[in-house]
Design a protein around this motif. Structure first.
Motif, short mmCIF file in Angstrom:
data_model
loop_
_atom_site.label_atom_id
_atom_site.label_comp_id
_atom_site.label_asym_id
_atom_site.label_seq_id
_atom_site.Cartn_x
_atom_site.Cartn_y
_atom_site.Cartn_z
N ASN A 126 0.82 -1.22 0.00
CA ASN A 126 0.00 0.00 0.00
C ASN A 126 0.85 1.27 0.00
O ASN A 126 0.46 2.29 -0.56
CB ASN A 126 -0.94 0.00 1.19
CG ASN A 126 -2.05 -1.02 1.05
OD1 ASN A 126 -2.51 -1.34 -0.04
ND2 ASN A 126 -2.49 -1.58 2.17
N ALA A 127 2.03 1.20 0.61
CA ALA A 127 2.90 2.38 0.64
C ALA A 127 3.42 2.73 -0.75
O ALA A 127 3.65 3.90 -1.07
CB ALA A 127 4.07 2.13 1.58
N LYS A 128 3.58 1.70 -1.58
CA LYS A 128 4.08 1.92 -2.95
C LYS A 128 2.95 1.91 -3.97
O LYS A 128 3.20 2.04 -5.17
CB LYS A 128 5.10 0.84 -3.32
CG LYS A 128 6.37 0.89 -2.50
CD LYS A 128 7.35 -0.18 -2.97
CE LYS A 128 8.66 -0.12 -2.18
NZ LYS A 128 9.62 -1.15 -2.62
N ASN A 129 1.71 1.71 -3.51
CA ASN A 129 0.56 1.63 -4.43
C ASN A 129 0.81 0.61 -5.53
O ASN A 129 0.56 0.87 -6.72
CB ASN A 129 0.25 3.01 -5.03
CG ASN A 129 -0.17 4.00 -4.00
OD1 ASN A 129 -0.92 3.69 -3.06
ND2 ASN A 129 0.30 5.23 -4.11
N THR A 130 1.33 -0.52 -5.14
CA THR A 130 1.69 -1.56 -6.10
C THR A 130 1.10 -2.90 -5.69
O THR A 130 1.11 -3.24 -4.50
CB THR A 130 3.22 -1.67 -6.22
OG1 THR A 130 3.75 -0.41 -6.65
CG2 THR A 130 3.61 -2.74 -7.23
N VAL A 131 0.62 -3.63 -6.69
CA VAL A 131 0.11 -4.97 -6.48
C VAL A 131 0.97 -5.94 -7.28
O VAL A 131 1.38 -5.63 -8.41
CB VAL A 131 -1.36 -5.09 -6.94
CG1 VAL A 131 -1.86 -6.52 -6.78
CG2 VAL A 131 -2.24 -4.16 -6.14
N TYR A 132 1.22 -7.10 -6.70
CA TYR A 132 2.07 -8.10 -7.34
C TYR A 132 1.29 -9.40 -7.56
O TYR A 132 0.35 -9.71 -6.81
CB TYR A 132 3.29 -8.39 -6.47
CG TYR A 132 4.09 -7.18 -6.11
CD1 TYR A 132 3.90 -6.53 -4.89
CD2 TYR A 132 5.05 -6.67 -6.98
CE1 TYR A 132 4.62 -5.40 -4.55
CE2 TYR A 132 5.79 -5.54 -6.64
CZ TYR A 132 5.57 -4.90 -5.43
OH TYR A 132 6.29 -3.79 -5.10
N LEU A 133 1.72 -10.15 -8.54
CA LEU A 133 1.19 -11.50 -8.74
C LEU A 133 2.37 -12.43 -8.99
O LEU A 133 3.01 -12.35 -10.04
CB LEU A 133 0.22 -11.54 -9.92
CG LEU A 133 -0.47 -12.90 -10.13
CD1 LEU A 133 -1.44 -13.17 -8.98
CD2 LEU A 133 -1.22 -12.94 -11.46
N GLN A 134 2.66 -13.23 -7.99
CA GLN A 134 3.71 -14.24 -8.12
C GLN A 134 3.09 -15.48 -8.72
O GLN A 134 2.16 -16.06 -8.13
CB GLN A 134 4.34 -14.55 -6.77
CG GLN A 134 5.40 -15.63 -6.81
CD GLN A 134 6.63 -15.21 -7.58
OE1 GLN A 134 7.10 -14.09 -7.44
NE2 GLN A 134 7.16 -16.10 -8.40
#
Length: 115
Positions: free
Chosen positions: A73-81
């Protein structure tokens, strides 16, 4: 407006892994759910995984145990491993963000899994 930019797609062999990233920018007020969808040629776009701002996740049955969604949330980034990839995972992967009833989409990143 919300801008979503995906990265990390590519060509891999079956059994290998990839990590997709989605960077969000713009007016992120009231953005709660974020997630990943995919669309293979000739098919409809389908849900892969979603995550709320509190970290609650939801997965399609076809990817459970192989894919993991996470969020910074701090980087406004979502990941998909994505692990143990299969040829059936080949698709364009789209990042999604929801504000109540409004959906925002990225332009997509292509994942190709060869057998």
């Amino acid at each position: 407006q919300v801008q979503l930019v995906e990265s990390g797609g590519g060509l891999v062999q079956a059994g290998e892994s990839l990590r997709l990233s989605c960077a969000a920018s713009g007016n992120l007020f009231s953005i709660n759910d974020m997630g990943w969808y995919r669309q293979a040629p000739g098919t409809q776009r389908e849900l892969v995984a979603t995550i709320t701002s509190g970290g609650t996740t939801n997965y399609a049955d076809s990817v459970k145990g192989r894919f993991t969604i996470s969020r910074d949330n701090a980087k406004n980034t979502v990941y998909l491993q994505m692990n143990s990839l299969k040829p059936g995972d080949t698709a364009v992967y789209y990042c999604n963000a929801k504000r109540i009833t409004i959906n925002y989409w990225g332009k997509g990143t292509l994942v190709t899994v060869s057998s």
